[in-house]
Write a protein that holds these residues in place. Structure first.
Motif, PDB file in Angstrom:
ATOM      1  N   ARG A 130       0.855  -1.185   0.000  1.00 36.75           N
ATOM      2  CA  ARG A 130       0.000   0.000   0.000  1.00 36.75           C
ATOM      3  C   ARG A 130       0.892   1.238   0.000  1.00 36.75           C
ATOM      4  NH1 ARG A 130      -1.507  -5.152   2.035  1.00 36.75           N
ATOM      5  NH2 ARG A 130      -3.776  -5.268   2.233  1.00 36.75           N
ATOM      6  N   PHE A 131       0.851   2.017  -1.063  1.00 37.89           N
ATOM      7  CA  PHE A 131       1.668   3.218  -1.167  1.00 37.89           C
ATOM      8  C   PHE A 131       0.843   4.436  -0.767  1.00 37.89           C
ATOM      9  CE2 PHE A 131       3.842   0.255  -3.969  1.00 37.89           C
ATOM     10  CZ  PHE A 131       5.177   0.452  -3.615  1.00 37.89           C
ATOM     11  N   ALA A 132       1.223   5.064   0.348  1.00 34.42           N
ATOM     12  CA  ALA A 132       0.605   6.318   0.787  1.00 34.42           C
ATOM     13  C   ALA A 132       1.498   7.443   0.294  1.00 34.42           C
ATOM     14  CB  ALA A 132       0.484   6.347   2.306  1.00 34.42           C
ATOM     15  N   ILE A 133       1.036   8.180  -0.709  1.00 36.58           N
ATOM     16  CA  ILE A 133       1.879   9.143  -1.411  1.00 36.58           C
ATOM     17  C   ILE A 133       1.522  10.552  -0.961  1.00 36.58           C
ATOM     18  CG2 ILE A 133       2.625   9.965  -3.662  1.00 36.58           C
ATOM     19  CD1 ILE A 133       1.736   7.275  -4.816  1.00 36.58           C
ATOM     20  N   ASP A 134       2.358  11.096  -0.095  1.00 34.60           N
ATOM     21  CA  ASP A 134       2.167  12.435   0.464  1.00 34.60           C
ATOM     22  C   ASP A 134       2.803  13.470  -0.468  1.00 34.60           C
ATOM     23  OD1 ASP A 134       1.723  14.583   2.208  1.00 34.60           O
ATOM     24  OD2 ASP A 134       2.360  13.451   3.968  1.00 34.60           O
ATOM     25  N   ARG A 135       2.442  14.744  -0.261  1.00 30.23           N
ATOM     26  CA  ARG A 135       2.984  15.869  -1.049  1.00 30.23           C
ATOM     27  C   ARG A 135       2.736  15.671  -2.536  1.00 30.23           C
ATOM     28  NH1 ARG A 135       3.788  16.162   4.402  1.00 30.23           N
ATOM     29  NH2 ARG A 135       5.219  17.856   4.989  1.00 30.23           N
ATOM     30  N   ALA A 136       1.556  15.175  -2.894  1.00 30.72           N
ATOM     31  CA  ALA A 136       1.187  15.051  -4.304  1.00 30.72           C
ATOM     32  C   ALA A 136       0.867  16.441  -4.855  1.00 30.72           C
ATOM     33  CB  ALA A 136      -0.023  14.129  -4.456  1.00 30.72           C
ATOM     34  N   GLY A 137       1.208  16.662  -6.109  1.00 34.84           N
ATOM     35  CA  GLY A 137       0.963  17.955  -6.733  1.00 34.84           C
ATOM     36  C   GLY A 137       2.068  18.949  -6.427  1.00 34.84           C
ATOM     37  N   LEU A 138       1.770  20.233  -6.564  1.00 32.59           N
ATOM     38  CA  LEU A 138       2.751  21.297  -6.370  1.00 32.59           C
ATOM     39  C   LEU A 138       2.796  21.685  -4.896  1.00 32.59           C
ATOM     40  CD1 LEU A 138       1.855  23.432  -9.522  1.00 32.59           C
ATOM     41  CD2 LEU A 138       3.616  21.658  -9.281  1.00 32.59           C
ATOM     42  N   VAL A 139       4.030  21.864  -4.383  1.00 32.33           N
ATOM     43  CA  VAL A 139       4.199  21.944  -2.930  1.00 32.33           C
ATOM     44  C   VAL A 139       4.632  23.307  -2.413  1.00 32.33           C
ATOM     45  CG1 VAL A 139       4.666  19.485  -2.718  1.00 32.33           C
ATOM     46  CG2 VAL A 139       6.565  21.058  -3.111  1.00 32.33           C
ATOM     47  N   PHE A 183      -2.224  12.283  -1.894  1.00 29.78           N
ATOM     48  CA  PHE A 183      -2.865  13.429  -1.253  1.00 29.78           C
ATOM     49  C   PHE A 183      -1.837  14.551  -1.132  1.00 29.78           C
ATOM     50  CE2 PHE A 183      -1.481  10.264   1.800  1.00 29.78           C
ATOM     51  CZ  PHE A 183      -0.749  10.965   2.744  1.00 29.78           C
ATOM     52  N   PRO A 184      -2.298  15.801  -1.081  1.00 32.54           N
ATOM     53  CA  PRO A 184      -1.372  16.936  -1.141  1.00 32.54           C
ATOM     54  C   PRO A 184      -0.839  17.333   0.221  1.00 32.54           C
ATOM     55  CG  PRO A 184      -3.599  17.744  -1.196  1.00 32.54           C
ATOM     56  CD  PRO A 184      -3.697  16.231  -1.160  1.00 32.54           C
ATOM     57  N   ARG A 185       0.080  18.285   0.166  1.00 33.92           N
ATOM     58  CA  ARG A 185       0.578  18.929   1.370  1.00 33.92           C
ATOM     59  C   ARG A 185      -0.462  19.929   1.876  1.00 33.92           C
ATOM     60  NH1 ARG A 185       6.297  22.283   1.610  1.00 33.92           N
ATOM     61  NH2 ARG A 185       6.343  22.606   3.881  1.00 33.92           N
ATOM     62  N   PRO A 210       0.914  -2.745 -14.984  1.00 32.76           N
ATOM     63  CA  PRO A 210      -0.180  -3.726 -14.919  1.00 32.76           C
ATOM     64  C   PRO A 210      -0.492  -4.129 -13.486  1.00 32.76           C
ATOM     65  CG  PRO A 210       1.364  -4.297 -16.665  1.00 32.76           C
ATOM     66  CD  PRO A 210       1.990  -3.170 -15.899  1.00 32.76           C
ATOM     67  N   GLY A 211      -1.779  -4.208 -13.196  1.00 33.61           N
ATOM     68  CA  GLY A 211      -2.223  -4.694 -11.890  1.00 33.61           C
ATOM     69  C   GLY A 211      -2.218  -3.673 -10.781  1.00 33.61           C
ATOM     70  N   PHE A 212      -1.776  -2.445 -11.060  1.00 37.64           N
ATOM     71  CA  PHE A 212      -1.722  -1.398 -10.026  1.00 37.64           C
ATOM     72  C   PHE A 212      -3.087  -0.730  -9.903  1.00 37.64           C
ATOM     73  CE2 PHE A 212       2.568  -0.553  -8.462  1.00 37.64           C
ATOM     74  CZ  PHE A 212       2.319   0.272  -7.368  1.00 37.64           C
ATOM     75  N   THR A 213      -3.485  -0.427  -8.673  1.00 38.64           N
ATOM     76  CA  THR A 213      -4.651   0.403  -8.408  1.00 38.64           C
ATOM     77  C   THR A 213      -4.157   1.758  -7.932  1.00 38.64           C
ATOM     78  OG1 THR A 213      -6.049  -1.484  -7.824  1.00 38.64           O
ATOM     79  CG2 THR A 213      -6.722   0.676  -6.994  1.00 38.64           C
ATOM     80  N   VAL A 214      -4.644   2.835  -8.572  1.00 40.22           N
ATOM     81  CA  VAL A 214      -4.153   4.178  -8.273  1.00 40.22           C
ATOM     82  C   VAL A 214      -5.334   5.093  -7.958  1.00 40.22           C
ATOM     83  CG1 VAL A 214      -2.829   6.147  -9.120  1.00 40.22           C
ATOM     84  CG2 VAL A 214      -2.178   3.823  -9.804  1.00 40.22           C
ATOM     85  N   MET A 215      -5.306   5.692  -6.774  1.00 38.96           N
ATOM     86  CA  MET A 215      -6.385   6.559  -6.316  1.00 38.96           C
ATOM     87  C   MET A 215      -5.841   7.949  -5.972  1.00 38.96           C
ATOM     88  SD  MET A 215      -8.346   3.963  -3.642  1.00 38.96           S
ATOM     89  CE  MET A 215      -6.872   3.611  -2.671  1.00 38.96           C
ATOM     90  N   ALA A 216      -6.716   8.932  -5.956  1.00 39.23           N
ATOM     91  CA  ALA A 216      -6.378  10.276  -5.478  1.00 39.23           C
ATOM     92  C   ALA A 216      -7.558  10.814  -4.689  1.00 39.23           C
ATOM     93  CB  ALA A 216      -6.043  11.212  -6.630  1.00 39.23           C
ATOM     94  N   ALA A 217      -7.273  11.330  -3.503  1.00 39.06           N
ATOM     95  CA  ALA A 217      -8.332  11.841  -2.634  1.00 39.06           C
ATOM     96  C   ALA A 217      -8.711  13.256  -3.044  1.00 39.06           C
ATOM     97  CB  ALA A 217      -7.855  11.833  -1.188  1.00 39.06           C
ATOM     98  N   ALA A 218     -10.013  13.500  -3.170  1.00 40.13           N
ATOM     99  CA  ALA A 218     -10.509  14.840  -3.493  1.00 40.13           C
ATOM    100  C   ALA A 218     -10.586  15.724  -2.256  1.00 40.13           C
ATOM    101  CB  ALA A 218     -11.886  14.747  -4.143  1.00 40.13           C
ATOM    102  N   ASP A 219     -10.708  15.118  -1.079  1.00 43.12           N
ATOM    103  CA  ASP A 219     -10.764  15.865   0.168  1.00 43.12           C
ATOM    104  C   ASP A 219     -10.351  14.927   1.293  1.00 43.12           C
ATOM    105  OD1 ASP A 219     -13.102  14.344   1.010  1.00 43.12           O
ATOM    106  OD2 ASP A 219     -14.309  15.674  -0.261  1.00 43.12           O
ATOM    107  N   GLU A 220     -10.359  15.426   2.516  1.00 42.98           N
ATOM    108  CA  GLU A 220      -9.851  14.637   3.632  1.00 42.98           C
ATOM    109  C   GLU A 220     -10.769  13.469   3.997  1.00 42.98           C
ATOM    110  OE1 GLU A 220     -11.031  18.741   5.391  1.00 42.98           O
ATOM    111  OE2 GLU A 220     -10.623  17.833   3.440  1.00 42.98           O
ATOM    112  N   HIS A 271      10.763  19.140  -5.359  1.00 41.10           N
ATOM    113  CA  HIS A 271       9.890  18.432  -4.428  1.00 41.10           C
ATOM    114  C   HIS A 271       8.453  18.311  -4.923  1.00 41.10           C
ATOM    115  CE1 HIS A 271      13.269  18.641  -1.796  1.00 41.10           C
ATOM    116  NE2 HIS A 271      12.604  18.187  -0.753  1.00 41.10           N
ATOM    117  N   ALA A 272       8.192  18.739  -6.152  1.00 42.28           N
ATOM    118  CA  ALA A 272       6.834  18.646  -6.687  1.00 42.28           C
ATOM    119  C   ALA A 272       6.444  17.192  -6.898  1.00 42.28           C
ATOM    120  CB  ALA A 272       6.739  19.411  -8.005  1.00 42.28           C
ATOM    121  N   GLY A 273       5.219  16.859  -6.520  1.00 39.32           N
ATOM    122  CA  GLY A 273       4.706  15.509  -6.728  1.00 39.32           C
ATOM    123  C   GLY A 273       3.970  15.432  -8.049  1.00 39.32           C
ATOM    124  N   ALA A 274       4.716  15.510  -9.145  1.00 35.76           N
ATOM    125  CA  ALA A 274       4.115  15.668 -10.463  1.00 35.76           C
ATOM    126  C   ALA A 274       3.945  14.375 -11.240  1.00 35.76           C
ATOM    127  CB  ALA A 274       4.963  16.644 -11.296  1.00 35.76           C
TER     128      ALA A 274
END
Length: 641
Positions: free
Chosen positions: A420-429, A481-483, A449-459, A436-439
């Motif tokens: 499970r990859f929790a990807i912090d600082r997504a987008g411009l920081v 999710f962003p900074r 192949p086989g990866f599930t990729v999500m992005a949170a719209a809010d908390e 350090h941009a999460g671009a």
């Protein structure tokens, strides 16, 4: 805020050449003035404070002894470069530090000839310095420097494998190369691992201050009459301390440990190395992060990163927010799931506080692992945990996940392991800029192949995505999710797993559909308010998933609207590209659908506020409003202030 300190010696320094006629006693006074000046400058702008304060004396000594910029000085990670910037002609711009059109918080080649190599990720300096050394010996062009190459690397950065790959190669080539190990026993978080223990043993056996006149390992640099006596002294010290055996085995002459704040030690050693070194040399300097400023010295992180602060008290000026940060929401959600499922474990790479895993470590110390600055190892370690039946959450900043991409492909994706990859600082920081941009994470994960990729719209969505990741055992899954703070939505008592590959409708409309992936949804909502005043009511949907796509939702939006716009906080090749591929495969474009994809532009965006960076990217509410009008054939509108 306090007044600017009195700095009569520093006021005479237009560049390092002005330091080379100074006496040693003047250089000591200069170091004191430089430290005060850096504290004052950072109090006005915020930024990385502690690391720079720890290398003030080293910075003064290096520029006084070496012929910079002809000699190439490379800082690693480079957030300790503020004193270097002051001494190299940029003092009058320090009030622009980390701001739009201002000085970078790191070294930057385009900013100054004294910055020969940009660095904002760790452990690159020795590789770069070796490259400069080889280029020098092969006759590289004079404008690129034909002098020495000096790498200043922190002990945290020295924990990464890349540093040892470089040292192994340097020892083999035998080129004249100078590495200074800036050992402050702390990177951003307290250091971990065998390397940290090894460095500690180097000076724990006996107080190195008692041997400050003895540069162990520097025997070959001494005049012949003194070499035999020095060898005997070295053997004596070997019986009391461990010595730099590891570095010597890698082919480096080892000197140290020395007191990195004592110019009476630093200056003679640097001068001797400069005049006599023929191969690779490592100077081991012990420093204190935050040195000379009590509020930093006493802080848990030694003043690593600070907002604007009062110099007298150290109190930081922080804006209050009613919404929790995305990082804290993730951390608390993971804690809740950890309490219910003892197979949930957490992995981070030297960023326990930054990723919120410090809370998990406090509650479940046996299930939380800080692997040091070693993202490659962290990813494969997580893969091993998953293969062993655990539920690992590998929490990394987007920009640092890039460093472990081969392991993501080879060790996780190909084996379909449920990391499970929790990807912090997504987008411009913001202030840390392009490095350090999460671009790129959506583009480089969604093509696997086989990866599930999500992005949170809010908390609240983030809480649901943590729950989704806990429940997902069918392969690797990532959520980004962003900074910064959330948008202030009401949070559920507990997140619930989402149906994989299914988005949600946000508002029904007609004519144009906007499909958002990530937190630009709040900007879409603002844009819709402006469009409503013109009688335009777009349909809005939250994709939630870049992979697998919600085919039914996307095809329905395409069928029922004249135009479809996707928007994301990522680079070309990400979510919008996958949507376009689906539409092309289904022949939707043959029906006359107008399709636009709003993504980060194909440039690296310099530091500014996040809002200003997104304005450059064309992804703010006014840009979305303009895009809707354009696709409807109603022309452009000016951006609102």
């Amino acid at each position: 805020m306090s007044d600017r300190p009195s700095t009569p010696l520093l006021d005479r320094i237009a560049g390092p050449a002005d330091m080379r006629g100074m006496s040693d006693s003047e250089l000591k006074r200069l170091a004191g003035e430089l430290r005060a000046d850096v504290i004052h400058a950072v109090s006005q702008t915020g930024g990385h404070l502690g690391a720079g304060l720890g290398v003030v004396e080293l910075t003064v000594a290096l520029h006084a002894v070496f012929d910079t910029p002809r000699d190439r000085l490379i800082w690693d990670v480079s957030h300790q470069c503020y004193p270097h910037k002051v001494l190299t002609g940029r003092r009058d711009r320090m009030n622009t530090l980390r701001q739009k059109d201002g000085l970078s918080g790191f070294t930057k080649r385009s900013e100054s000839p004294f910055d020969p190599f940009g660095a904002a990720h760790s452990s690159t300096s020795i590789s770069a310095a070796l490259g400069f050394s080889v280029a020098r010996d092969l006759g590289g062009s004079p404008e690129h420097g034909l002098g020495d190459a000096i790498a200043v690397i922190g002990d945290g950065a020295m924990s990464a494998g890349m540093a040892y790959e470089a040292m192994n190669n340097a020892g083999h080539l035998g080129k004249r190369l100078i590495v200074i190990l800036n050992d402050n026993e702390m990177s951003i978080a307290p250091p971990v691992g065998a390397m940290s223990a090894y460095l500690s043993r180097l000076y724990a056996g006996a107080p190195f201050q008692e041997f400050k006149a003895l540069a162990k390992g520097a025997v070959s640099f001494l005049p012949p009459p003194f070499q035999e006596g020095a060898r005997r002294a070295k053997e004596l010290v070997k019986g009391m301390t461990v010595g730099g055996t590891l570095f010597e085995e890698l082919g480096f002459s080892y000197i140290g440990p020395i007191d990195g704040h004592d110019l009476d030690q630093i200056l003679p050693i640097l001068r001797t190395v400069k005049s006599r070194a023929t191969g690779p040399v490592l100077i081991h300097a012990i420093t204190q992060k935050g040195k000379g400023y009590a509020p930093a010295e006493h802080a848990a992180d030694r003043g690593h990163a600070r907002g604007k602060f009062d110099v007298v008290t150290g109190a930081q000026a922080k804006a209050k927010s009613n919404a929790p940060s995305y990082t804290s929401v993730f951390a608390k959600a993971l804690l809740a799931h950890g309490a219910e499922d003892d197979k949930v474990v957490a992995v981070t790479a030297a960023m326990p506080d930054g990723t919120g895993l410090n809370l998990f470590a406090e509650r479940y110390p046996s299930r939380c692992f800080d692997v040091g600055i070693a993202e490659q190892h962290g990813v494969t370690f997580s893969a091993g945990l998953a293969a062993g039946g655990m539920k690992p959450f590998c929490a990394l900043y987007s920009t640092f996940l890039q460093r472990g991409y081969d392991q993501v492909v080879h060790d996780v994706a190909i084996q379909r392991l449920p990391v499970r990859f929790a990807i912090d600082r997504a987008g411009l920081v913001g202030a840390d800029g392009a490095t350090h941009a999460g671009a790129f994470d959506v583009a480089f994960l969604a093509n696997l192949p086989g990866f599930t990729v999500m992005a949170a719209a809010d908390e609240a969505e983030l809480m649901h995505m943590v729950a989704t990741a806990v429940a997902h055992d069918e392969g690797p899954i990532a959520f980004r999710f962003p900074r910064g703070e959330g948008v202030g939505v009401e949070l559920p008592a507990k997140g619930v797993p989402l149906e994989i590959g299914k988005g949600r409708m946000v508002r029904e409309g007609s004519g144009v559909a906007i499909l958002s992936f990530g937190t630009r949804l709040s900007e879409v909502e603002t844009a819709c308010e402006g469009l409503a005043a013109r009688g335009i009511t777009p349909t809005v949907a939250d994709a939630r998933f870049a992979k697998p796509l919600d085919r039914d939702l996307i095809l329905a939006l395409a069928r029922d609207h004249d135009a479809l716009i996707t928007i994301e906080e990522g680079a070309i090749g990400g979510f919008g590209s996958h949507v376009a591929q689906l539409l092309a495969e289904e022949g939707v474009f043959d029906t006359g659908l107008k399709y636009r994809s709003m993504v980060l532009p194909d440039i690296f965006i310099d530091q500014a506020s996040p809002a200003d960076m997104y304005a450059v990217a064309g992804l703010n509410a006014s840009d979305i409003e303009a895009k809707v009008l354009e696709v409807m054939g109603l022309g452009q509108i000016g951006k609102r202030a």
